[in-house]
Write a protein that holds these residues in place. Structure first.
Motif, PDB file in Angstrom:
ATOM      1  N   LYS A   1       0.830  -1.208   0.000  1.00 43.60           N
ATOM      2  CA  LYS A   1       0.000   0.000   0.000  1.00 43.60           C
ATOM      3  C   LYS A   1       0.865   1.258   0.000  1.00 43.60           C
TER       4      LYS A   1
ATOM      5  N   GLU B   1       0.027   4.630  -5.888  1.00 43.80           N
ATOM      6  CA  GLU B   1      -0.549   4.255  -7.177  1.00 43.80           C
ATOM      7  C   GLU B   1       0.347   4.726  -8.308  1.00 43.80           C
TER       8      GLU B   1
ATOM      9  N   SER C   1       0.942   0.024  -6.397  1.00 40.40           N
ATOM     10  CA  SER C   1       0.245  -0.936  -5.539  1.00 40.40           C
ATOM     11  C   SER C   1      -0.815  -1.701  -6.330  1.00 40.40           C
TER      12      SER C   1
END
Length: 180
Positions: free
Chosen positions: A125, A129, A132
């Motif tokens: 996490k 982005e 992940s």
């Protein structure tokens, strides 16, 4: 033979001593190699690693006059270090090493002391982005790089590069957590 007897023999007759060490400890060293490398190496590669471990043991011993505390302990230390080196060289050559194999190796090295799954989930996490998402799709859903790339509007080689770099980041994150 006891370790003490083996050490005496190594000091008096190094070649015969090595022969006895190999006979007595080859299964032990092979087990270490299998545990550390079994998921990423062939049997032949592991046998080569075992040979290298005994050679390193012998060369190190000759330099020090076989001033080891214990044959088993020295072999264990040399085997562990050599397997780490083999693993690292294998990771550099492989395009994609499955995440579960990296996690298994890291866990074997006692880097992760807490709940492995939650530590890994938090580490993934923390990559942010789209990294992940790429890891989730690749390792948890089994998607191919080209499918992930198409879904996320990226090139397949970009996805592969993000995976490669992400594995390095994950290792750093997990090692940092283990130190805390």
């Amino acid at each position: 033979m006891t370790d003490r007897e083996l050490l005496e023999l190594l000091r008096k007759d190094p070649d015969n001593g090595l022969k006895n060490v190999v006979m007595q400890y080859s299964a032990y060293v092979m087990k270490i190699a299998y545990i550390k490398l079994g998921s990423i190496c062939t049997t032949e590669d592991m046998e080569e690693a075992v040979s290298d471990i005994f050679l390193k043991f012998f060369n190190t011993g000759k330099k020090s006059g076989f001033a080891f505390e214990s044959v088993r302990g020295s072999l264990s230390l040399i085997a562990g270090r050599h397997c780490v080196d083999v693993f690292r060289s294998r990771v550099k050559r492989e395009k994609d090493i499955p995440l579960d194999e990296v996690i298994e190796f890291v866990a074997d090295e006692s880097i992760i002391k807490e709940d492995t799954n939650s530590a890994i989930a938090m580490a993934i996490k923390s990559l942010g982005e789209p990294d992940s998402s790429i890891f989730m799709r690749k390792y948890f859903f089994g998607q191919k790089s080209k499918d992930i790339a198409a879904d996320l509007g990226l090139k397949p080689n970009t996805v592969d590069k993000k995976i490669s770099r992400g594995l390095k980041k994950l290792k750093e994150i997990l090692m940092k957590e283990a130190e805390e």
